[in-house]
Write a protein that holds these residues in place. Structure first.
Motif, short mmCIF file in Angstrom:
data_model
loop_
_atom_site.label_atom_id
_atom_site.label_comp_id
_atom_site.label_asym_id
_atom_site.label_seq_id
_atom_site.Cartn_x
_atom_site.Cartn_y
_atom_site.Cartn_z
N ARG A 83 -10.30 19.82 -12.08
CA ARG A 83 -11.21 19.08 -12.95
C ARG A 83 -12.18 18.22 -12.15
O ARG A 83 -13.29 17.96 -12.59
CB ARG A 83 -10.41 18.23 -13.95
N ILE A 84 -11.78 17.79 -10.96
CA ILE A 84 -12.69 17.06 -10.08
C ILE A 84 -13.59 18.05 -9.34
O ILE A 84 -14.79 17.84 -9.21
CB ILE A 84 -11.92 16.16 -9.09
N ARG A 85 -13.01 19.15 -8.88
CA ARG A 85 -13.79 20.16 -8.17
C ARG A 85 -14.91 20.74 -9.04
O ARG A 85 -16.00 21.04 -8.54
CB ARG A 85 -12.89 21.29 -7.68
N GLN A 86 -14.67 20.89 -10.35
CA GLN A 86 -15.68 21.47 -11.25
C GLN A 86 -17.01 20.75 -11.20
O GLN A 86 -18.05 21.37 -11.31
CB GLN A 86 -15.18 21.42 -12.70
N THR A 87 -17.00 19.44 -11.08
CA THR A 87 -18.24 18.67 -11.11
C THR A 87 -18.70 18.25 -9.71
O THR A 87 -19.66 17.51 -9.58
CB THR A 87 -18.09 17.42 -11.99
N ASN A 88 -17.99 18.73 -8.69
CA ASN A 88 -18.34 18.37 -7.32
C ASN A 88 -18.32 19.60 -6.42
O ASN A 88 -17.76 19.59 -5.33
CB ASN A 88 -17.35 17.31 -6.79
N LEU A 89 -18.95 20.65 -6.89
CA LEU A 89 -18.96 21.92 -6.15
C LEU A 89 -19.62 21.80 -4.79
O LEU A 89 -19.30 22.55 -3.87
CB LEU A 89 -19.67 22.99 -6.99
N HIS A 90 -20.55 20.86 -4.63
CA HIS A 90 -21.29 20.70 -3.37
C HIS A 90 -20.55 19.81 -2.36
O HIS A 90 -21.06 19.57 -1.29
CB HIS A 90 -22.68 20.14 -3.67
#
Length: 175
Positions: A83-90
């Motif tokens: 859920r954190i990775r989804q909005t922080n792909l970069h």
């Protein structure tokens, strides 16, 4: 005036005609104050969320309200959670870095405001932590309670993987 009985008693005794409070009186407190209590918003204060995650600099982490609520309810426990990775792909998020909550040990208006927001955006938070409270029952494997609200920024900076909330003015001052 604190929102506990002292504030209500002060109003009832005529010790104050105007008072400031972080949240509304309960019905019982309003009765003890001598009757209906009118509320007028006096100011708007922002609350910032700050993190100490290696590899993420400055304001470059993107956390949705529901994600923050799941962190503070103990549902999300690691910075590599999907859920954190989804909005922080970069951003390369560290693997297996547990999340540490830095929160004030004493009741605070910021805790009330922050928990009210989290309870509004997340049913999970409401179920596991509760509603708005000056001293929420945060849920997480690792919680560091600071002696006062002004120390949460220092706690966050001292603990890898930490997250906290603090008045926006404090966050800006601390960088």
């Amino acid at each position: 005036v604190p929102t506990g009985d002292d504030g209500a008693c002060s109003l009832r005794r005529g010790g104050a005609r105007w008072a400031g409070a972080d949240d509304r009186f309960t019905r019982a407190q309003a009765r003890r104050a001598g009757g209906p209590v009118a509320y007028y918003p006096m100011m708007l204060g922002g609350i910032a969320v700050a993190v100490n995650v290696p590899g993420i600099q400055g304001h470059n982490v993107d956390l949705r309200g529901t994600t923050i609520a799941e962190i503070f309810s103990g549902t999300i426990r690691n910075w590599n959670d999907k859920r954190i990775r989804q909005t922080n792909l970069h951003h390369p998020l560290p693997r297996n870095l547990p999340i540490t909550l830095c929160v004030p040990a004493r009741p605070s208006g910021e805790s009330w405001d922050f928990s009210e927001y989290l309870a509004r955006v997340s049913a999970i938070f409401r179920r596991q932590v509760g509603g708005a409270s000056p001293r929420p029952k945060w849920r997480a494997p690792k919680i560091v309670r600071t002696p006062r609200m002004t120390a949460v920024g220092d706690c966050m900076q001292a603990n890898r993987g930490a997250i906290t909330f603090l008045p926006i003015a404090d966050a800006m001052r601390e960088g």
